[in-house]
Scaffold this motif. Structure first.
Motif, mmCIF file in Angstrom:
data_model
loop_
_atom_site.group_PDB
_atom_site.id
_atom_site.type_symbol
_atom_site.label_atom_id
_atom_site.label_comp_id
_atom_site.label_asym_id
_atom_site.label_seq_id
_atom_site.Cartn_x
_atom_site.Cartn_y
_atom_site.Cartn_z
ATOM 1 N N ALA A 1 0.832 -1.209 0.000
ATOM 2 C CA ALA A 1 0.000 0.000 0.000
ATOM 3 C C ALA A 1 0.865 1.256 0.000
ATOM 4 C CB ALA A 1 -0.932 -0.010 1.207
ATOM 5 N N ASP A 2 1.943 1.252 0.796
ATOM 6 C CA ASP A 2 2.839 2.416 0.811
ATOM 7 C C ASP A 2 3.475 2.636 -0.563
ATOM 8 O OD1 ASP A 2 2.265 2.813 3.449
ATOM 9 O OD2 ASP A 2 4.022 1.724 4.194
ATOM 10 N N MET A 3 3.889 1.555 -1.198
ATOM 11 C CA MET A 3 4.497 1.688 -2.524
ATOM 12 C C MET A 3 3.480 2.200 -3.538
ATOM 13 S SD MET A 3 6.224 -1.279 -4.883
ATOM 14 C CE MET A 3 6.734 -0.937 -6.568
ATOM 15 N N ALA A 4 2.270 1.639 -3.522
ATOM 16 C CA ALA A 4 1.238 2.080 -4.466
ATOM 17 C C ALA A 4 0.885 3.545 -4.250
ATOM 18 C CB ALA A 4 -0.005 1.206 -4.319
ATOM 19 N N LYS A 5 0.810 3.973 -2.988
ATOM 20 C CA LYS A 5 0.512 5.378 -2.700
ATOM 21 C C LYS A 5 1.648 6.274 -3.186
ATOM 22 C CE LYS A 5 -1.284 6.045 1.298
ATOM 23 N NZ LYS A 5 -1.417 6.199 2.769
ATOM 24 N N ARG A 6 2.881 5.838 -2.958
ATOM 25 C CA ARG A 6 4.036 6.635 -3.379
ATOM 26 C C ARG A 6 4.107 6.773 -4.894
ATOM 27 N NH1 ARG A 6 8.927 4.622 -4.488
ATOM 28 N NH2 ARG A 6 8.458 2.684 -3.387
ATOM 29 N N LEU A 7 3.683 5.739 -5.622
ATOM 30 C CA LEU A 7 3.748 5.767 -7.084
ATOM 31 C C LEU A 7 2.492 6.363 -7.716
ATOM 32 C CD1 LEU A 7 5.369 2.281 -7.759
ATOM 33 C CD2 LEU A 7 6.469 4.508 -7.756
ATOM 34 N N GLY A 8 1.583 6.909 -6.895
ATOM 35 C CA GLY A 8 0.434 7.625 -7.428
ATOM 36 C C GLY A 8 -0.712 6.742 -7.882
ATOM 37 N N GLU A 9 -0.840 5.539 -7.316
ATOM 38 C CA GLU A 9 -1.970 4.676 -7.667
ATOM 39 C C GLU A 9 -3.277 5.243 -7.112
ATOM 40 O OE1 GLU A 9 -2.381 2.033 -9.495
ATOM 41 O OE2 GLU A 9 -0.286 1.706 -10.078
ATOM 42 N N ASP A 10 -4.363 4.809 -7.695
ATOM 43 C CA ASP A 10 -5.695 5.228 -7.248
ATOM 44 C C ASP A 10 -5.893 4.862 -5.772
ATOM 45 O OD1 ASP A 10 -8.563 5.298 -6.782
ATOM 46 O OD2 ASP A 10 -8.774 5.443 -8.946
ATOM 47 N N PRO A 11 -6.452 5.779 -4.954
ATOM 48 C CA PRO A 11 -6.692 5.451 -3.535
ATOM 49 C C PRO A 11 -7.535 4.194 -3.349
ATOM 50 C CG PRO A 11 -6.999 7.798 -3.914
ATOM 51 C CD PRO A 11 -6.801 7.180 -5.258
#
Length: 510
Positions: free
Chosen positions: A377-387
């Motif tokens: 989740a941290d990686m996805a948030k850092r890479l700008g993935e959809d919330p």
């Protein structure tokens, strides 16, 4: 002179004779024309008379036909008028008859109204005496009695309404369960995948035991170089013709395994050669990681993936969970999520993307103590993935509550992919023993009525006695059971402990 006179007389006679002949011919012609004119005149008169007679006859016939048509129409009008007259007479008779009946009914109603008014007066007088008597007997006024009756009717209405609501909820639950089973079964049937998965090999076969000495090298320099460059532990024991490689990182373990196999095949084992082979294999493994990540993204049709995300997905190719390849598992979850989302009308593209990235944390190189869901989740948030994707990654093991339908779909698809037959290499005996151990640990606590291990051992649901266990006591039991499970059992991932404390009231209508 005589000759000339004779010639002149001859000429004169010829002229007279010619004129006479012409006059006779002309007269004959005139007579013929006059006769012809007379004949044509007679014929014309006859033809005109015939035409006049014919027209007169036609006119007479036409007048006769029109006269007959008018007579027929007049006769039909007279018949229709007679019918209308009869209908009007019949209606007048019916109206007179109905009027007579209405008069009779009015008279009867008048008599009944008088009778009802008389009875109403009698009932009112009796009601007054009855109310007075009831008030005397019951010890309450009429207003109090009305209030009690209204309250009783309200309670009955609430009870009937609650019964109807319960029935509707039960029918809706049955329908929803059936629909959910149909969707899950359809998705499983549509998923075509292998029953068994690859297992990362952690040992290297040797042609002979003499090769162990060459791997160790003089004063152990070869094995130290290999362990330093790859970050693994090379275990050389009494196992015949085999060397065991141990490492928590599956990529490092794969690099060490391939490098050692090539060194054994080549036969030249010394520090410089080891460093050369390890560097070459490391580059090859890096290309394999990128290729596998791009391949799964291309196969699923998921777009806008960054290189860091693709490499993290590719690293899952070398990771297994109970023998199930994690990258294949992520691909299955993505496919199942897309199928289920299409069936229930959710966002299939979002569900597929969330399913593919739900275990992305397992492919991240880090020394953090966070679990793979939090890392992903941290990686996805850092890479700008959809919330919504971030929430699906966090919620796929129930670490947080799912906020979207797609997150719930990912949970379902993850459970299907991990629990389907042949997905993971765990013997049936060990699986049953682990479930029994979970239930035994829970049932050993005081106040626990029954325990059920569900979702392939990922969740433990416990029913406690409502009379002997309070809310605070239920929390203490949950913490105690979780602590004992951590101390006594070995298991993959997390186990959710759910305490259910409820009060049931049962009544029977006879």
């Amino acid at each position: 002179m005589n000759v000339i006179l004779i010639i002149l007389l001859s000429c004169l006679f010829g002229i007279v004779l010619g004129w006479l002949c012409r006059w006779l011919y002309a007269k004959f012609k005139l007579t013929s024309v006059e006769q012809r004119a007379v004949r044509l005149n007679k014929e014309a008169i006859k033809e005109a008379e015939a035409k006049s007679k014919e027209l007169l006859l036609e006119t007479r016939d036409q007048l006769l036909k029109e006269q007959q048509q008018q007579e027929r129409e007049a006769r039909e009008r007279r018949i229709e008028l007679q019918r209308s007259e009869r209908r009007l007479l019949q209606k007048e008779e019916n109206l007179e008859h109905k009027q007579t009946e209405l008069d009779v009914i009015r008279k009867q109603l008048g008599d009944r109204d008088a009778s009802l008014l008389k009875k109403e007066q009698e009932i009112s007088s009796k009601e007054g005496s009855l109310i007075t008597e009831l008030e005397r007997i019951a010890g309450m006024t009429s207003e109090e009695a009305k209030t009690n009756i209204i309250e009783a009717m309200q309670n009955d209405a609430k009870r009937d309404g609650q019964l109807l609501i319960n029935k509707i909820e039960q029918e809706a639950q049955l329908t929803a369960d059936k629909k959910a089973r149909d969707i899950v079964v359809t998705s499983i049937q549509r998923l075509a995948t292998e029953v068994t998965s690859d297992v990362t090999i952690s040992s290297v076969s040797l042609p002979s035991d003499e090769m162990k000495g060459r791997i160790i090298g003089r004063e152990g320099r070869n094995i130290r170089t290999l362990e330093t460059l790859t970050g693994v532990d090379v275990i050389i024991d009494d196992t015949p013709e085999a060397v065991v490689i141990s490492c928590f990182d599956p990529v490092r373990k794969e690099i060490a395994r391939v490098s050692l196999e090539r060194l054994v095949q080549d036969g030249r084992i010394h520090p410089a050669r080891i460093e050369e082979v390890v560097n070459k294999v490391t580059k090859e493994i890096g290309r394999i990681i990128a290729d596998e990540g791009e391949k799964v993204v291309f196969d699923l049709g998921v777009h806008n993936m960054g290189q860091e995300t693709i490499r993290a997905l590719g690293r899952l190719y070398f990771r297994t969970s109970y023998g199930q390849n994690v990258l294949n598992h992520s691909k299955e979850v993505a496919i199942l999520s897309g199928m289920i989302a299409s069936e229930v009308g959710a966002n299939a593209e979002l569900a597929m993307r969330s399913g593919l990235l739900h275990d992305i944390g397992k492919g991240i190189e880090t020394e953090s103590d966070a679990n793979h869901a939090e890392l992903g989740a941290d990686m996805a948030k850092r890479l700008g993935e959809d919330p919504r994707v971030v929430n699906a990654i966090l919620a796929h093991h129930s670490d947080v509550e799912p906020t979207t339908l797609e997150a719930v779909i990912v949970q379902i698809a993850d459970a299907i992919s991990a629990a389907r037959p042949g997905a993971r290499r765990e013997t049936l005996d060990n699986y049953i023993k682990r479930l029994e151990s979970l239930e035994q640990i829970a049932e050993s606590f005081v106040g626990v009525d029954k325990a059920y291990a569900i979702q392939a051992g990922r969740e433990l649901r416990i029913l406690v006695n409502n009379d002997t266990v309070s809310d605070d006591g239920a929390k203490e039991i949950a913490k105690g059971i979780a602590s004992r499970i951590e101390a006594e059992l070995r298991y993959p991932g997390r186990i959710k402990v759910t305490i259910i404390r409820e009060m049931r009231v049962v009544e029977y209508a006879r």
